[in-house]
Scaffold this motif. Structure first.
Motif, PDB file in Angstrom:
ATOM      1  N   LYS A  66       3.835   8.422  26.969  1.00 33.95           N
ATOM      2  CA  LYS A  66       2.855   9.526  26.111  1.00 33.95           C
ATOM      3  C   LYS A  66       1.334   8.758  25.104  1.00 33.95           C
ATOM      4  O   LYS A  66       0.537   9.289  24.929  1.00 33.95           O
ATOM      5  CB  LYS A  66       3.651  10.185  24.916  1.00 33.95           C
ATOM      6  N   GLU A  67       2.440   7.731  25.468  1.00 31.62           N
ATOM      7  CA  GLU A  67       1.389   6.792  24.508  1.00 31.62           C
ATOM      8  C   GLU A  67       0.984   5.623  25.570  1.00 31.62           C
ATOM      9  O   GLU A  67       0.171   4.889  25.288  1.00 31.62           O
ATOM     10  CB  GLU A  67       2.263   6.088  23.042  1.00 31.62           C
ATOM     11  N   ILE A  68       1.162   5.570  26.960  1.00 31.33           N
ATOM     12  CA  ILE A  68       0.874   4.696  27.910  1.00 31.33           C
ATOM     13  C   ILE A  68      -0.123   4.282  28.995  1.00 31.33           C
ATOM     14  O   ILE A  68      -0.985   3.607  28.686  1.00 31.33           O
ATOM     15  CB  ILE A  68       1.925   4.417  28.904  1.00 31.33           C
ATOM     16  N   HIS A  69      -1.167   5.554  28.277  1.00 31.57           N
ATOM     17  CA  HIS A  69      -2.919   5.615  28.788  1.00 31.57           C
ATOM     18  C   HIS A  69      -3.837   4.343  28.216  1.00 31.57           C
ATOM     19  O   HIS A  69      -3.597   4.028  27.174  1.00 31.57           O
ATOM     20  CB  HIS A  69      -2.729   7.059  28.529  1.00 31.57           C
ATOM     21  N   ASN A  70      -4.326   4.010  29.635  1.00 27.12           N
ATOM     22  CA  ASN A  70      -5.096   2.926  28.824  1.00 27.12           C
ATOM     23  C   ASN A  70      -4.865   1.621  28.096  1.00 27.12           C
ATOM     24  O   ASN A  70      -5.027   0.328  27.765  1.00 27.12           O
ATOM     25  CB  ASN A  70      -6.339   3.200  28.464  1.00 27.12           C
ATOM     26  N   GLN A  71      -2.646   1.453  28.347  1.00 23.73           N
ATOM     27  CA  GLN A  71      -2.514   0.430  27.317  1.00 23.73           C
ATOM     28  C   GLN A  71      -2.842  -0.649  28.313  1.00 23.73           C
ATOM     29  O   GLN A  71      -2.252  -0.454  29.825  1.00 23.73           O
ATOM     30  CB  GLN A  71      -0.882   0.313  26.833  1.00 23.73           C
ATOM     31  N   ARG A  72      -2.283  -1.977  28.183  1.00 24.34           N
ATOM     32  CA  ARG A  72      -1.920  -3.326  29.712  1.00 24.34           C
ATOM     33  C   ARG A  72      -0.602  -3.254  28.869  1.00 24.34           C
ATOM     34  O   ARG A  72      -0.394  -3.680  28.072  1.00 24.34           O
ATOM     35  CB  ARG A  72      -2.380  -4.592  28.001  1.00 24.34           C
ATOM     36  N   ILE A  73       0.113  -2.766  30.126  1.00 25.49           N
ATOM     37  CA  ILE A  73       1.526  -3.503  29.719  1.00 25.49           C
ATOM     38  C   ILE A  73       1.661  -4.556  30.815  1.00 25.49           C
ATOM     39  O   ILE A  73       1.109  -5.430  31.740  1.00 25.49           O
ATOM     40  CB  ILE A  73       1.620  -1.876  30.561  1.00 25.49           C
ATOM     41  N   LEU A  74       3.139  -4.683  30.879  1.00 23.54           N
ATOM     42  CA  LEU A  74       3.444  -5.501  31.865  1.00 23.54           C
ATOM     43  C   LEU A  74       5.449  -4.853  32.348  1.00 23.54           C
ATOM     44  O   LEU A  74       6.017  -4.259  32.264  1.00 23.54           O
ATOM     45  CB  LEU A  74       4.279  -7.031  30.915  1.00 23.54           C
ATOM     46  N   VAL A  75       5.116  -5.501  33.881  1.00 22.06           N
ATOM     47  CA  VAL A  75       5.838  -5.094  34.505  1.00 22.06           C
ATOM     48  C   VAL A  75       6.199  -6.079  34.966  1.00 22.06           C
ATOM     49  O   VAL A  75       5.958  -7.465  35.869  1.00 22.06           O
ATOM     50  CB  VAL A  75       5.102  -4.061  36.241  1.00 22.06           C
ATOM     51  N   VAL A  76       8.126  -6.601  35.067  1.00 24.53           N
ATOM     52  CA  VAL A  76       8.854  -7.128  35.193  1.00 24.53           C
ATOM     53  C   VAL A  76       9.351  -7.593  36.810  1.00 24.53           C
ATOM     54  O   VAL A  76      10.238  -6.385  37.075  1.00 24.53           O
ATOM     55  CB  VAL A  76       9.852  -8.085  34.177  1.00 24.53           C
ATOM     56  N   PHE A  77       9.048  -8.025  37.748  1.00 22.01           N
ATOM     57  CA  PHE A  77       9.799  -7.707  38.920  1.00 22.01           C
ATOM     58  C   PHE A  77      11.293  -9.509  39.358  1.00 22.01           C
ATOM     59  O   PHE A  77      10.856 -10.267  39.662  1.00 22.01           O
ATOM     60  CB  PHE A  77       9.445  -7.921  40.604  1.00 22.01           C
ATOM     61  N   GLN A  78      12.685  -8.835  39.318  1.00 18.56           N
ATOM     62  CA  GLN A  78      13.531  -9.984  39.021  1.00 18.56           C
ATOM     63  C   GLN A  78      14.422 -10.110  40.612  1.00 18.56           C
ATOM     64  O   GLN A  78      14.651  -8.922  41.630  1.00 18.56           O
ATOM     65  CB  GLN A  78      14.476  -9.496  38.598  1.00 18.56           C
ATOM     66  N   GLY A  79      14.431 -10.970  41.206  1.00 19.39           N
ATOM     67  CA  GLY A  79      14.949 -11.638  42.251  1.00 19.39           C
ATOM     68  C   GLY A  79      15.947 -12.193  42.037  1.00 19.39           C
ATOM     69  O   GLY A  79      16.560 -12.109  41.264  1.00 19.39           O
TER      70      GLY A  79
END
Length: 205
Positions: A66-79
């Protein structure tokens, strides 16, 4: 992410392959002024945009979108990751640590709610994880429409990718080989995977 130079990976092909092989990530963004995380599978199109695009979908019941549009976000991929005992070095005055592999992706979130684009995202997701499946085509149209009404799609325009391979590179080759042999003797799959990565690194060093 804090990345000492000896652990840094900038090889784009290596980072892309890692994301595709470990595609279930954690998305972090602000919600109501507080950090919020959602665990999701992501699809990476490395050839779109300036630096690639991540796409996926989440439940509409999840307030994260609901508040995420146009936010700069972080995605973490864990190995894989594994505990490293100081006893494996065979030397005094050593301390325990943890070896691991991770990739962080940053970018701007764009929400996708039109049905045609949502269908494409869902079809691509099924095709990626189950290439021989035609399950989407077999779904009843009304059922599929209800499904689309219950989810929100998104695309993340990537502007930065960071890779960290912490594999004891800051230790001598002798120590690295001792750690590798000790990891191979552990029962858990993560330790064995880290051992394999360490061996590969030593072979290419």
């Amino acid at each position: 992410m804090y990345i000492p130079k000896s652990f840094e990976v900038q090889d784009r092909e290596k980072l892309v392959n890692f994301i595709k092989e470990n595609s279930f990530g954690i998305m972090f963004a602000q919600l109501n002024g507080q950090p919020f995380a959602t665990h999701l599978p992501f699809l990476l199109d490395e050839n779109s945009g300036d630096n690639g695009i991540l796409s996926g979908h989440m439940a509409k019941a999840n307030p994260h979108w609901k508040e995420i549009h146009n936010q700069r976000i972080l995605v973490v991929f864990q190995g894989p990751h594994a505990y490293i005992s100081p006893t494996w070095y065979g030397e005094p005055n050593t301390v325990p640590t943890w070896n691991y592999v991770a990739v962080h992706v940053y970018g701007k979130m764009v929400l996708i709610q039109d049905k045609d684009s949502l269908k494409e995202i869902i079809r691509d997701s099924v095709q990626f994880y189950e290439p021989s499946s035609s399950i989407v085509d077999r779904l009843d149209e009304e059922f599929f429409d209800n499904l689309l009404n219950a989810v929100v799609g998104f695309r993340i325009e990537i502007d930065q990718i960071e890779g960290k391979w912490k594999l004891s590179q800051n230790h001598s080759e002798e120590r690295q080989r001792r750690v590798t042999q000790a990891l191979k003797k552990q029962e858990d799959p993560n330790s064995k995977q880290i051992a394999n990565l360490m061996e590969r690194h030593l072979e290419n060093a």
